[in-house]
Design a protein around this motif. Structure first.
Motif, PDB file in Angstrom:
ATOM      1  N   THR A  89       0.836  -1.207   0.000  1.00 34.67           N
ATOM      2  CA  THR A  89       0.000   0.000   0.000  1.00 34.67           C
ATOM      3  C   THR A  89       0.865   1.249   0.000  1.00 34.67           C
ATOM      4  O   THR A  89       0.575   2.223  -0.695  1.00 34.67           O
ATOM      5  CB  THR A  89      -0.921   0.007   1.243  1.00 34.67           C
ATOM      6  OG1 THR A  89      -1.692  -1.181   1.250  1.00 34.67           O
ATOM      7  CG2 THR A  89      -1.830   1.210   1.229  1.00 34.67           C
ATOM      8  N   ALA A  90       1.943   1.227   0.787  1.00 36.54           N
ATOM      9  CA  ALA A  90       2.842   2.377   0.849  1.00 36.54           C
ATOM     10  C   ALA A  90       3.459   2.654  -0.520  1.00 36.54           C
ATOM     11  O   ALA A  90       3.532   3.808  -0.970  1.00 36.54           O
ATOM     12  CB  ALA A  90       3.935   2.132   1.886  1.00 36.54           C
ATOM     13  N   ILE A  91       3.889   1.596  -1.202  1.00 38.92           N
ATOM     14  CA  ILE A  91       4.499   1.754  -2.523  1.00 38.92           C
ATOM     15  C   ILE A  91       3.476   2.267  -3.530  1.00 38.92           C
ATOM     16  O   ILE A  91       3.782   3.131  -4.366  1.00 38.92           O
ATOM     17  CB  ILE A  91       5.126   0.418  -2.978  1.00 38.92           C
ATOM     18  CG1 ILE A  91       6.376   0.122  -2.147  1.00 38.92           C
ATOM     19  CG2 ILE A  91       5.460   0.447  -4.467  1.00 38.92           C
ATOM     20  CD1 ILE A  91       6.972  -1.241  -2.361  1.00 38.92           C
ATOM     21  N   GLU A  92       2.239   1.771  -3.424  1.00 40.47           N
ATOM     22  CA  GLU A  92       1.176   2.244  -4.316  1.00 40.47           C
ATOM     23  C   GLU A  92       0.933   3.746  -4.112  1.00 40.47           C
ATOM     24  O   GLU A  92       0.729   4.492  -5.072  1.00 40.47           O
ATOM     25  CB  GLU A  92      -0.111   1.459  -4.044  1.00 40.47           C
ATOM     26  CG  GLU A  92      -1.211   1.717  -5.063  1.00 40.47           C
ATOM     27  CD  GLU A  92      -2.477   0.924  -4.772  1.00 40.47           C
ATOM     28  OE1 GLU A  92      -3.493   1.187  -5.433  1.00 40.47           O
ATOM     29  OE2 GLU A  92      -2.444   0.065  -3.862  1.00 40.47           O
ATOM     30  N   LEU A  94       3.145   5.966  -2.984  1.00 33.09           N
ATOM     31  CA  LEU A  94       4.300   6.699  -3.519  1.00 33.09           C
ATOM     32  C   LEU A  94       4.210   6.813  -5.035  1.00 33.09           C
ATOM     33  O   LEU A  94       4.518   7.862  -5.616  1.00 33.09           O
ATOM     34  CB  LEU A  94       5.599   6.003  -3.110  1.00 33.09           C
ATOM     35  CG  LEU A  94       5.953   6.056  -1.615  1.00 33.09           C
ATOM     36  CD1 LEU A  94       7.133   5.151  -1.321  1.00 33.09           C
ATOM     37  CD2 LEU A  94       6.263   7.480  -1.174  1.00 33.09           C
ATOM     38  N   LYS A  95       3.791   5.739  -5.691  1.00 30.23           N
ATOM     39  CA  LYS A  95       3.651   5.776  -7.149  1.00 30.23           C
ATOM     40  C   LYS A  95       2.563   6.758  -7.578  1.00 30.23           C
ATOM     41  O   LYS A  95       2.650   7.365  -8.646  1.00 30.23           O
ATOM     42  CB  LYS A  95       3.338   4.378  -7.690  1.00 30.23           C
ATOM     43  CG  LYS A  95       4.547   3.454  -7.691  1.00 30.23           C
ATOM     44  CD  LYS A  95       4.230   2.128  -8.365  1.00 30.23           C
ATOM     45  CE  LYS A  95       5.495   1.283  -8.482  1.00 30.23           C
ATOM     46  NZ  LYS A  95       5.248  -0.017  -9.130  1.00 30.23           N
ATOM     47  N   ALA A  96       1.530   6.916  -6.731  1.00 37.05           N
ATOM     48  CA  ALA A  96       0.445   7.841  -7.051  1.00 37.05           C
ATOM     49  C   ALA A  96       0.867   9.294  -6.872  1.00 37.05           C
ATOM     50  O   ALA A  96       0.178  10.197  -7.341  1.00 37.05           O
ATOM     51  CB  ALA A  96      -0.768   7.542  -6.177  1.00 37.05           C
ATOM     52  N   GLY A  97       1.998   9.505  -6.167  1.00 31.04           N
ATOM     53  CA  GLY A  97       2.495  10.870  -6.003  1.00 31.04           C
ATOM     54  C   GLY A  97       2.645  11.318  -4.568  1.00 31.04           C
ATOM     55  O   GLY A  97       2.929  12.490  -4.306  1.00 31.04           O
ATOM     56  N   ALA A  98       2.443  10.399  -3.597  1.00 28.35           N
ATOM     57  CA  ALA A  98       2.625  10.764  -2.193  1.00 28.35           C
ATOM     58  C   ALA A  98       4.069  11.162  -1.937  1.00 28.35           C
ATOM     59  O   ALA A  98       5.003  10.572  -2.495  1.00 28.35           O
ATOM     60  CB  ALA A  98       2.230   9.603  -1.281  1.00 28.35           C
ATOM     61  N   PHE A  99       4.239  12.153  -1.075  1.00 25.57           N
ATOM     62  CA  PHE A  99       5.580  12.611  -0.703  1.00 25.57           C
ATOM     63  C   PHE A  99       6.308  11.530   0.092  1.00 25.57           C
ATOM     64  O   PHE A  99       7.478  11.249  -0.128  1.00 25.57           O
ATOM     65  CB  PHE A  99       5.447  13.907   0.103  1.00 25.57           C
ATOM     66  CG  PHE A  99       6.646  14.262   0.924  1.00 25.57           C
ATOM     67  CD1 PHE A  99       7.767  14.808   0.336  1.00 25.57           C
ATOM     68  CD2 PHE A  99       6.652  14.047   2.306  1.00 25.57           C
ATOM     69  CE1 PHE A  99       8.878  15.130   1.099  1.00 25.57           C
ATOM     70  CE2 PHE A  99       7.757  14.379   3.058  1.00 25.57           C
ATOM     71  CZ  PHE A  99       8.875  14.920   2.457  1.00 25.57           C
ATOM     72  N   ASP A 100       5.593  10.904   1.035  1.00 27.28           N
ATOM     73  CA  ASP A 100       6.195   9.888   1.899  1.00 27.28           C
ATOM     74  C   ASP A 100       5.061   9.138   2.597  1.00 27.28           C
ATOM     75  O   ASP A 100       3.889   9.388   2.354  1.00 27.28           O
ATOM     76  CB  ASP A 100       7.129  10.555   2.916  1.00 27.28           C
ATOM     77  CG  ASP A 100       8.238   9.622   3.398  1.00 27.28           C
ATOM     78  OD1 ASP A 100       8.136   8.401   3.153  1.00 27.28           O
ATOM     79  OD2 ASP A 100       9.195  10.110   4.017  1.00 27.28           O
TER      80      ASP A 100
END
Length: 457
Positions: A89-92, A94-100
């Motif tokens: 979920t975290a990687i998904e 980040l790929k969507a544009g989350a900073f961290d």
């Protein structure tokens, strides 16, 4: 003094309260929303300097909000709060544009680090400097290099792991350094390591450090690369060369954001951004079982491809002027210019070694040309030209060379011979450099270059 504002999006009142208290103590004003709809309304009213969102919300999820913010609030960094251990979920996110991202239960020191990094992105940045001689400059006006610079600026605002692919010599470390310099970690260390250059038996100590006395030769405590890069960026070049046993330990250190030095019983937290690169085809190595698939997905959250030099021949004149200017300053000589014929020859050359090869070609031509103009023939491009210009290895003037038993350091051996020849020429001409250069059959500039390179000035 401007007060920073953060938007907290979570449907659990106790989590909202915990995050509010933490951020308020950091001097940050907060607004809260229990769902995606309320969050979008508040973001439309006024964009905050930071958004923290839970993943599971009553009317949607955090990734949906992240995607929406990339379109409507692109300058607001958004971090996602994920369930413990849910790296997919975290990687998904980040790929969507989350900073961290930060995992539940939220560790307050980790949250503060994340918030401070995000707030740096909202600080006004100085206007971009004109193109000049900077170590991290990605020179060129081709569509390929402009697109790369745009991608670098965008990725610099994120903390997502980036995998940089490209041929040898194309500038992968340069790209990694620019991502670091343009991001919120630019005042912290940038640590680059060539994974293929570390002996396998020393890898764990090099990466994670060791405790004094933990093994023979460990005479002092050592931090290791991860802790040396704490707060900054760790660049893993040629990551494909890591042995499988080390890949397991690297994956754990990246996921847990902690390292255990050799001989230590406890772990030390580390706050780093990981960038990696290789000229090899990692997906192929994964298929062959030579590179762990879980590590590949962890470091390859976002892939950035560096174009080869032959794909952007229009950038060669600008790159060449930049390189020649740097060489001239480095060796305190007048700069040399490329003739139109030399530029055309370079534009039509294939450059298997990319920008690094261009640097070597120009440095050699700069030192060996007689005038301040480098012509096409001075470049000595291609195997045929190299063979035709190479000295013959036979004849009466060829000195006898005795090869030692076993291995030898050819580069140091040749430097020793070159140093001795220069010393004899200088002594014979009573230290007249112009006369010594003539006696050696090289230009005065070439002699100055060699004196500086060999530390004989």
């Amino acid at each position: 003094m401007t007060t920073h504002t953060a938007l907290i999006v979570d449907d659990e009142p106790d989590i909202r309260e915990l995050l509010e208290i933490t951020l308020t103590r950091m001097g940050i004003a907060t607004r809260t929303a229990p769902d995606v709809t309320t969050a979008k309304a508040l973001l439309t009213e006024a964009a905050p300097q930071l958004c923290l969102t839970d993943m599971n919300l009553p009317d949607g999820n955090g990734i949906e909000l992240v995607t929406w913010m990339q379109q409507y609030c692109p300058n607001t960094p958004v971090a996602v709060v994920t369930a413990y251990g849910n790296m997919d979920t975290a990687i998904e996110a980040l790929k969507a544009g989350a900073f961290d991202f930060v995992s539940k239960p939220v560790e307050l020191p980790r949250l503060r680090e994340l918030v401070n990094s995000a707030l740096k992105l909202s600080e006004p940045r100085p206007p971009e400097a004109p193109e000049k001689d900077e170590p991290g400059l990605l020179l060129g006006q081709s569509p390929e290099i402009k697109r790369l610079r745009t991608q670098v600026r965008k990725l610099a605002r994120s903390q997502a792991p980036v995998f940089i692919s490209g041929e040898s010599g194309s500038g992968k470390e340069l790209v990694a350094r620019m991502i670091h310099l343009q991001g919120p970690r630019n005042d912290a260390p940038f640590v680059a390591v060539n994974c293929g250059a570390i002996p396998s038996e020393l890898m764990e100590s090099e990466f994670f450090g060791h405790k004094k006395g933990s093994f023979t030769g460990a005479t002092d405590n050592k931090d290791g690369l991860f802790r040396s890069a704490n707060g900054g960026t760790l660049f893993l070049d040629e990551v494909a060369d890591l042995p499988l046993a080390m890949q397991v330990k690297l994956l754990r250190a990246i996921q847990e954001k902690a390292v255990r030095p050799v001989g230590e019983s406890k772990e030390f937290p580390v706050d780093i951004r990981v960038l990696s690169a290789t000229h090899k085809n990692l997906p192929d190595l994964v298929q062959e079982g030579l590179f762990r698939q879980d590590l590949f997905y962890r470091i390859n959250v976002i892939e950035l491809s560096v174009p080869p030099l032959r794909a952007r021949p229009g950038d060669i004149p600008l790159l060449a002027r930049h390189i020649l200017g740097r060489i001239a300053r480095e060796y305190e000589c007048e700069p040399a210019e490329l003739t139109p014929g030399a530029i055309e020859r370079l534009k039509h050359y294939d450059f298997p070694g990319n920008v690094r090869e261009l640097e070597n070609i120009l440095e050699r031509a700069f030192t060996l040309c007689d005038a301040d103009r480098i012509d096409a023939d001075d470049l000595h491009l291609g195997a045929a030209a190299a063979l035709s210009s190479a000295p013959q290895l036979s004849g009466p003037d060829m000195p006898a060379i005795e090869l030692p038993e076993g291995g030898m350091d050819l580069e140091n051996y040749l430097e020793t011979i070159e140093r001795q020849a220069i010393e004899k020429a200088l002594e014979a001409t009573r230290w007249n450099k112009t006369a010594a250069a003539k006696r050696l059959g090289i230009s005065f500039r070439a002699l100055r270059y060699k004196l500086k390179k060999l530390g004989m000035e």
